[in-house]
Design an enzyme around this catalytic site. Structure first.
Site, PDB file in Angstrom:
ATOM      1  N   VAL A  23      -1.336   2.020 -17.391  1.00 48.30           N
ATOM      2  CA  VAL A  23      -0.452   3.181 -17.434  1.00 48.30           C
ATOM      3  C   VAL A  23       0.748   2.864 -18.315  1.00 48.30           C
ATOM      4  CG1 VAL A  23       0.999   4.726 -16.071  1.00 48.30           C
ATOM      5  CG2 VAL A  23      -1.179   3.927 -15.147  1.00 48.30           C
ATOM      6  N   GLU A 114       3.911 -18.996   5.789  1.00 47.20           N
ATOM      7  CA  GLU A 114       2.459 -19.173   5.719  1.00 47.20           C
ATOM      8  C   GLU A 114       2.075 -20.135   4.604  1.00 47.20           C
ATOM      9  OE1 GLU A 114       0.582 -15.095   7.610  1.00 47.20           O
ATOM     10  OE2 GLU A 114       0.623 -15.315   5.431  1.00 47.20           O
ATOM     11  N   ASP A 244       4.872  -0.204  -1.481  1.00 45.66           N
ATOM     12  CA  ASP A 244       6.059  -0.996  -1.798  1.00 45.66           C
ATOM     13  C   ASP A 244       7.015  -0.266  -2.728  1.00 45.66           C
ATOM     14  OD1 ASP A 244       4.954  -2.957  -0.279  1.00 45.66           O
ATOM     15  OD2 ASP A 244       4.592  -4.375  -1.898  1.00 45.66           O
ATOM     16  N   ALA A 259       1.590  -4.133   4.102  1.00 42.49           N
ATOM     17  CA  ALA A 259       0.366  -3.357   3.945  1.00 42.49           C
ATOM     18  C   ALA A 259       0.197  -2.236   4.975  1.00 42.49           C
ATOM     19  CB  ALA A 259      -0.845  -4.292   3.981  1.00 42.49           C
TER      20      ALA A 259
END
Length: 371
Positions: A23, A114, A244, A259
């Site tokens: 785009v 994590e 987001d 998410a």
């Protein structure tokens, strides 16, 4: 193993057309998405461009730190980590060797925690067996966080559990430590501390895709598009922004860039478009938080679901189950489950491939020296 072709997802949907293209712009007056190949007309538009890594203006961070948002970025980071061990195995100078074996993670949110746990398990299990010539007391994994706690989006006791768990896994955690500068060979902290390192992993923050502001949409300081309660852009009722990229306030706070929020916004935007097609007014979006999960290595995790906070094996097992259930395709679920089971039983992470050269020119090398 988690990837699934977009065209295969929509194979049975007769009213879906897929266009692969970058785009390059929007023509809001003519209602068209502009790509290098063609202009795609629309009656209604849903923008879900996602986010970019946000470096908060820290000098050198964008040039020298490794972001961790895409598969390509993750592959580059894996190559850097493994290459550092390869170089350290033949580096006679102690100062350079320790710098190669120091890995700094910036950001104590879910991603940083994590990754810190995953890196510690990789380093102190399979890599320790793969590199017998390296003294692993020289290896250092450091996580720095500007706030006074980890996992700011979780209840405080879960942040304390994550801190204890990471330290038990030999990850050094420094709280109240903001980054002042990143160079190719060091990380500088506000207050004067300097950490010699060639690998800085940036998980400190994200911002909306920068193209949105270039197209004239109203954005916040973090680059997210301000939308109405219906997820529409003010003055552009045919344009929706989700995920987001969307700045949606609820109860005086902006919804998190995760998410579950994006998925629910996508479904809601589609339903609002169907209402508009029927001549009805779109509805206001209301998000009900199902909770959040994060893992901290083997058999350890934190979870906050339906008002309940829990830690340890239950949170870890639930995280695995949720992620497998969310995968598209039965084959993908089976392969991921088999690989995770093998890693769990064998204490092994099979994928330790160096794909391509490191992202940046190495420093301190001596071409032609004997190994």
């Amino acid at each position: 193993e988690i990837a699934f072709p977009v065209r295969s997802i929509f194979r049975g949907a007769e009213n879906v057309n897929f266009v692969l293209g970058e785009v390059q712009g929007l023509d809001l007056k003519q209602r068209a998405v502009l790509t290098a190949e063609c202009a795609v007309p629309y009656d209604y538009l849903i923008l879900a461009l996602g986010s970019d890594t946000h470096y908060y203006g820290v000098p050198g961070a964008e040039e020298h730190a490794f972001p961790l948002k895409t598969v390509r970025e993750a592959t580059a980071l894996r190559t850097r980590i493994l290459t550092c061990f390869e170089r350290a195995a033949h580096e006679p100078v102690s100062e350079r060797r320790k710098r190669l074996l120091t890995f700094v993670i910036v950001g104590g949110g879910a991603t940083g925690v994590e990754f810190g746990g995953a890196l510690a398990e990789l380093v102190y299990r399979p890599l320790e067996r793969d590199y017998p010539s390296i003294d692993f007391s020289e290896v250092s994994i450091l996580l720095v966080e500007a706030m006074d706690r980890l996992l700011a989006g979780f209840p405080e006791r879960l942040g304390r559990y994550a801190l204890r768990r990471l330290r038990k896994m030999r990850v050094e955690v420094r709280l109240d430590s903001a980054v002042a500068e990143v160079t190719s060979t060091s990380l500088h902290l506000k207050g004067g501390g300097v950490v010699p390192t060639e690998t800085v992993v940036w998980t400190a923050g994200v911002g909306g895709d920068s193209r949105a502001s270039q197209w004239g949409f109203p954005t916040t300081r973090s680059g997210r598009v301000k939308v109405e309660e219906t997820l529409q852009v003010s003055g552009q009722p045919e344009v929706y922004v989700i995920g987001d990229l969307a700045h949606v306030e609820q109860d005086g706070k902006s919804l998190p860039m995760v998410a579950p929020v994006a998925i629910r916004e996508g479904v809601f935007a589609a339903r609002n478009i169907l209402l508009q097609l029927k001549g009805r007014e779109p509805r206001s979006f209301r998000y009900k938080d199902p909770g959040i999960l994060a893992t901290i290595g083997r058999n350890a995790g934190v979870g906050y679901l339906w008002g309940w906070a829990f830690t340890g094996f239950p949170a870890w097992a639930l995280w695995l189950g949720v992620h497998i259930a969310k995968l598209i395709g039965f084959r993908n679920r089976i392969f991921v489950l088999l690989n995770w089971t093998w890693d769990y039983v064998r204490f092994e992470r099979a994928v330790r491939l160096i794909l391509g050269p490191p992202r940046r020119r190495e420093t301190g090398s001596q071409p032609g020296k004997m190994c």
